[in-house]
Design a protein around this motif. Structure first.
Motif, mmCIF file in Angstrom:
data_model
loop_
_atom_site.group_PDB
_atom_site.id
_atom_site.type_symbol
_atom_site.label_atom_id
_atom_site.label_comp_id
_atom_site.label_asym_id
_atom_site.label_seq_id
_atom_site.Cartn_x
_atom_site.Cartn_y
_atom_site.Cartn_z
ATOM 1 N N ALA A 144 9.173 0.549 0.762
ATOM 2 C CA ALA A 144 10.170 1.617 0.895
ATOM 3 C C ALA A 144 10.348 2.011 2.363
ATOM 4 N N GLU A 145 9.264 2.085 3.109
ATOM 5 C CA GLU A 145 9.360 2.417 4.540
ATOM 6 C C GLU A 145 10.119 1.335 5.299
ATOM 7 N N PRO A 172 0.831 -1.195 0.000
ATOM 8 C CA PRO A 172 0.000 0.000 0.000
ATOM 9 C C PRO A 172 0.873 1.256 0.000
ATOM 10 N N ALA A 173 0.453 2.219 -0.771
ATOM 11 C CA ALA A 173 1.183 3.475 -0.796
ATOM 12 C C ALA A 173 0.859 4.239 0.474
ATOM 13 N N SER A 174 1.861 4.849 1.029
ATOM 14 C CA SER A 174 1.651 5.599 2.259
ATOM 15 C C SER A 174 2.298 6.959 2.122
ATOM 16 N N PRO A 175 1.520 8.032 2.299
ATOM 17 C CA PRO A 175 2.103 9.348 2.172
ATOM 18 C C PRO A 175 2.953 9.733 3.383
ATOM 19 N N ALA A 176 2.851 8.960 4.453
ATOM 20 C CA ALA A 176 3.592 9.292 5.666
ATOM 21 C C ALA A 176 5.089 9.103 5.467
ATOM 22 N N ALA A 177 5.862 9.994 6.007
ATOM 23 C CA ALA A 177 7.318 9.879 5.938
ATOM 24 C C ALA A 177 7.770 8.830 6.926
ATOM 25 N N THR A 181 5.959 -6.017 5.857
ATOM 26 C CA THR A 181 5.193 -4.839 5.436
ATOM 27 C C THR A 181 3.722 -4.991 5.799
ATOM 28 N N GLU A 182 3.164 -6.194 5.644
ATOM 29 C CA GLU A 182 1.753 -6.416 5.973
ATOM 30 C C GLU A 182 1.470 -6.230 7.454
ATOM 31 N N SER A 183 2.392 -6.687 8.284
ATOM 32 C CA SER A 183 2.143 -6.672 9.724
ATOM 33 C C SER A 183 2.563 -5.374 10.395
#
Length: 145
Positions: free
Chosen positions: A62-63, A42-47, A133-135
């Motif tokens: 990426a996070e 999922p794309a996340s705009p949060a840094a 990433t899912e968890s």
């Protein structure tokens, strides 16, 4: 604690590994079966946060890589953690032996030969990154044993 739980603890901190996450259906794959489609992160705009924290909410690849990169940058040894399950485990000072990888493969539902093949190791790395990433850093109940 499970091998996956140890990896979560190493990346996100030990207190978060003990907290349950929603349990997604296990993903199993064998060399004779068609490879399952990987769900898009999922794309996340949060840094990315400045320190590893497990939220239990899905995060982008990426996070996750940004969190891992912080540990990698402090290492003397150059490790290929983006592609190698062995190097990813080594980065966090975890046992990366064949026995440990076999156990991780069982935990994650691998149905192919538990022989340490490139096929098994590539599958393991893909599944570990997907599950992380899912968890969002929480260990699913079925992976806590």
């Amino acid at each position: 604690m499970s091998i996956f739980g140890k990896l979560v603890s190493a990346i996100f901190g030990s207190s978060h590994a003990a907290e349950p996450a929603p349990t997604p259906a296990p993903t199993s794959w064998s060399p004779s079966a068609p490879k399952p489609a990987s769900p898009a992160a999922p794309a996340s705009p949060a840094a990315p946060t400045s320190s590893p924290t497990a939220t239990g909410k899905p995060m982008s690849r990426a996070e996750l890589e940004e969190l891992i990169k912080k540990t990698a940058s402090a290492q003397q040894e150059e490790l290929n953690w983006r592609e190698s399950i062995v190097d990813l485990m080594k980065l966090f000072k975890l046992d990366s032996s064949l026995g440990a990888r076999k156990e991780l493969a069982k935990e994650l539902g691998y149905t192919g030969a538990l022989d340490g093949s490139a096929e098994m190791n590539v599958w393991l790395h893909q599944q570990v990154m997907i599950k992380l990433t899912e968890s969002g850093g929480k260990v699913p109940e079925h992976l806590k044993a």
